[in-house]
Structures are given as C-alpha cells and as structure tokens.
Scaffold this active site. Structure first.
Site, PDB file in Angstrom:
ATOM      1  N   TYR A 220       0.507  -1.373   0.165  1.00 34.15           N
ATOM      2  CA  TYR A 220      -0.150   0.114  -0.103  1.00 34.15           C
ATOM      3  C   TYR A 220       1.190   1.533  -0.048  1.00 34.15           C
ATOM      4  O   TYR A 220       0.389   1.829  -0.794  1.00 34.15           O
ATOM      5  CB  TYR A 220      -1.372   0.739   1.192  1.00 34.15           C
ATOM      6  CG  TYR A 220      -1.854  -1.157   1.164  1.00 34.15           C
ATOM      7  CD1 TYR A 220      -2.197  -1.314  -0.037  1.00 34.15           C
ATOM      8  CD2 TYR A 220      -2.984  -0.791   2.449  1.00 34.15           C
ATOM      9  CE1 TYR A 220      -3.277  -2.375  -0.001  1.00 34.15           C
ATOM     10  CE2 TYR A 220      -3.788  -1.950   2.530  1.00 34.15           C
ATOM     11  CZ  TYR A 220      -4.152  -2.678   0.936  1.00 34.15           C
ATOM     12  OH  TYR A 220      -5.041  -3.229   1.084  1.00 34.15           O
TER      13      TYR A 220
ATOM     14  N   LYS B 190      -9.131  -4.787   3.383  1.00 33.88           N
ATOM     15  CA  LYS B 190      -8.480  -5.116   4.288  1.00 33.88           C
ATOM     16  C   LYS B 190      -7.692  -6.496   4.202  1.00 33.88           C
ATOM     17  O   LYS B 190      -7.525  -6.956   2.738  1.00 33.88           O
ATOM     18  CB  LYS B 190      -8.641  -5.292   5.737  1.00 33.88           C
ATOM     19  CG  LYS B 190     -10.535  -6.705   5.092  1.00 33.88           C
ATOM     20  CD  LYS B 190     -10.241  -7.823   4.933  1.00 33.88           C
ATOM     21  CE  LYS B 190     -10.884  -9.434   3.778  1.00 33.88           C
ATOM     22  NZ  LYS B 190     -10.064 -10.576   3.723  1.00 33.88           N
TER      23      LYS B 190
ATOM     24  N   HIS C 230     -14.665  -5.969   1.267  1.00 36.62           N
ATOM     25  CA  HIS C 230     -14.977  -6.911   0.146  1.00 36.62           C
ATOM     26  C   HIS C 230     -16.098  -7.514   0.562  1.00 36.62           C
ATOM     27  O   HIS C 230     -17.256  -7.243  -0.338  1.00 36.62           O
ATOM     28  CB  HIS C 230     -14.262  -6.766  -1.389  1.00 36.62           C
ATOM     29  CG  HIS C 230     -14.076  -8.083  -0.610  1.00 36.62           C
ATOM     30  ND1 HIS C 230     -12.290  -8.407   0.188  1.00 36.62           N
ATOM     31  CD2 HIS C 230     -13.898  -9.683  -0.882  1.00 36.62           C
ATOM     32  CE1 HIS C 230     -12.549 -10.026  -0.176  1.00 36.62           C
ATOM     33  NE2 HIS C 230     -13.134 -10.129   0.062  1.00 36.62           N
ATOM     34  N   TYR C 231     -16.354  -7.739   1.693  1.00 35.95           N
ATOM     35  CA  TYR C 231     -17.216  -9.207   2.274  1.00 35.95           C
ATOM     36  C   TYR C 231     -18.360  -8.480   2.036  1.00 35.95           C
ATOM     37  O   TYR C 231     -19.474  -9.558   2.270  1.00 35.95           O
ATOM     38  CB  TYR C 231     -16.468  -9.773   3.043  1.00 35.95           C
ATOM     39  CG  TYR C 231     -17.518 -11.242   3.256  1.00 35.95           C
ATOM     40  CD1 TYR C 231     -16.935 -12.291   2.534  1.00 35.95           C
ATOM     41  CD2 TYR C 231     -18.683 -11.305   4.550  1.00 35.95           C
ATOM     42  CE1 TYR C 231     -17.516 -13.856   2.569  1.00 35.95           C
ATOM     43  CE2 TYR C 231     -19.302 -12.585   4.180  1.00 35.95           C
ATOM     44  CZ  TYR C 231     -18.531 -13.665   3.777  1.00 35.95           C
ATOM     45  OH  TYR C 231     -19.089 -15.163   4.119  1.00 35.95           O
TER      46      TYR C 231
ATOM     47  N   GLY D 257     -19.886  -6.587   0.619  1.00 36.14           N
ATOM     48  CA  GLY D 257     -20.813  -5.684  -0.612  1.00 36.14           C
ATOM     49  C   GLY D 257     -21.430  -7.574  -1.437  1.00 36.14           C
ATOM     50  O   GLY D 257     -22.076  -7.461  -2.254  1.00 36.14           O
TER      51      GLY D 257
ATOM     52  N   HIS E  71     -14.397 -10.491   8.022  1.00 37.45           N
ATOM     53  CA  HIS E  71     -15.287 -10.892   7.014  1.00 37.45           C
ATOM     54  C   HIS E  71     -16.443 -10.976   8.252  1.00 37.45           C
ATOM     55  O   HIS E  71     -17.558 -10.181   7.704  1.00 37.45           O
ATOM     56  CB  HIS E  71     -14.951 -12.189   6.281  1.00 37.45           C
ATOM     57  CG  HIS E  71     -14.283 -12.328   5.221  1.00 37.45           C
ATOM     58  ND1 HIS E  71     -13.732 -11.151   4.623  1.00 37.45           N
ATOM     59  CD2 HIS E  71     -13.229 -12.679   4.752  1.00 37.45           C
ATOM     60  CE1 HIS E  71     -13.416 -11.010   3.798  1.00 37.45           C
ATOM     61  NE2 HIS E  71     -13.098 -12.350   3.258  1.00 37.45           N
TER      62      HIS E  71
END
Length: 225
Positions: free
Chosen positions: A80, A110, A140-141, A143, A202
């Site tokens: 990052y 994450k 992203h989980y 979503g 998650h």
C-alpha cells in the site's frame, strides 16, 4: 482501467471478466469497451503509473466524461505505501483547471496491517500521502448479496426491525462456507493467516451489521466513524 504486474492485453482482460458479467449481450459489450489494462510494477517511478495518468487524463478531456478518480487497491497491505506514493505523485493531480466536480479517492482492502502497531504505522504512511477524506478502508465481503440483505432485513423491514433486539433474540450463529480452495492465494494466507483474514474481518463485519445500533444522523462523518 486495470493495473497489475501480469502481462495481459486489453482483449485478454475483457475475455477474463466477461464470464462474470450479467445483462444483455449489447450491455455487456458496451461495458467491456470501457475496460482497459496497464501492465506495470508497484514501485514508485514505474512507467505504468504515467500510462494510467495518461489514459485517465485523455478520458477526462472527453465531453461529459466522469470527473472522479477512484483507485481501488486489492493488494497485500505491505505494498500500500509504495503504490499510494506513486499514485500521489503521478496520478492524483487533477491539473491546473480541474472540473469543479472532480475528486480523488483511494480504497484499500483489509487486512489493514498485522496488528495495532502495524495498522497505526500504515495509517501514518498513507495519511502523509492522502488526506483522510480521500482514504477509505473497506472489507469487500460486505458487498456480497447476503451481507447486503442484512441491512434490508434490519432497517427496512418493520416486522423484523421491531423484534431485532436482545429481548427477543436468544443467540446468533454465523456460518462461513466456501466451495473452493485457496486458488493461488496460498502465499497470502501463509503471510496473514485464515483466522485474521476471515474471522477478524469478514465475520466480525457481518456480526456488526446485525448488532450495531442506528446512527444518530445521516451526515457523512457520523456514518464514516
């Protein structure tokens, strides 16, 4: 615009993602024509970043073109800082006369570090490159359709909403199942671990969707924090 180290052409990218797209053939083809790919390294100064900037700038010069720049980093956390350094130096400048509606956002996924110490260090490094209003940390989980349905069941269903509290809920069980293996993610799991990846992120996020209280307002800072 996709960016990665893998050598790939625009057409190969379109072929790879087309199997996941839903809609009429015309709509799918229209979307695929907007997809492009740039191959490059993650280190600052890599030629790929200037190519991204060139393509985005060319797109923004078109009449009625979108003015926002959103950089989504689905990468290991240890890269990052260097990627954000390159984006800040080469891809975040909107020019001397930007569109009034122009903006820049950077989304990082994450896990955000390995522990509190590395997480705070990562915050300091990214904060030196982009202001907090331009940084978004996500899982992203959330979503996934099932996770999104929790929001509807909790806040938009009068029947469930009235009963969704400690007086009527005896216990909560969250099951996590996947019908596939690591599929090329072995190196990632060796570094960060399945417990940190799934349970800490998650499943904790899913638990919060079902347990958090209503926000005291809809202002963006209240929702963000």
């Amino acid at each position: 615009i996709g960016y990665a180290r893998t050598k790939m052409t625009d057409d190969e990218l379109r072929e790879r993602i087309s199997q996941y797209l839903k809609g009429s053939p015309e709509a799918v083809q229209k979307f695929l024509k907007l997809c492009f790919y740039v191959q490059g390294e993650y280190t600052p100064g890599a030629p790929g970043y200037s190519e991204i900037c060139r393509q985005v700038t060319d797109w923004e010069r078109q009449p009625m073109a979108p003015a926002g720049r959103l950089y989504y980093l689905a990468l290991p956390p240890y890269v990052y800082p260097q990627v954000c350094e390159a984006l800040s130096a080469e891809c975040a400048n909107l020019g001397p006369d930007p569109n009034p509606s122009s903006w820049v956002r950077v989304i990082v996924e994450k896990p955000f570090g390995n522990d509190l110490e590395t997480s705070e260090a990562l915050c300091d490094e990214l904060g030196a490159l982009f202001p907090e209003t331009q940084l978004y940390r996500i899982d992203h989980y959330l979503g996934k359709e099932l996770a999104q349905n929790l929001l509807v069941m909790r806040w938009a269903n009068p029947m469930f909403g009235a009963w969704w509290n400690r007086h009527f809920v005896n216990n909560v069980q969250i099951s996590f199942k996947e019908d596939f293996g690591t599929q090329g993610r072995g190196g990632y799991f060796d570094s960060y671990g399945i417990i940190r990846d799934v349970i800490q992120n998650h499943l904790t996020q899913v638990r919060l969707l079902g347990a958090h209280i209503h926000t005291c307002g809809m202002r963006k800072l209240l929702i963000r924090h």
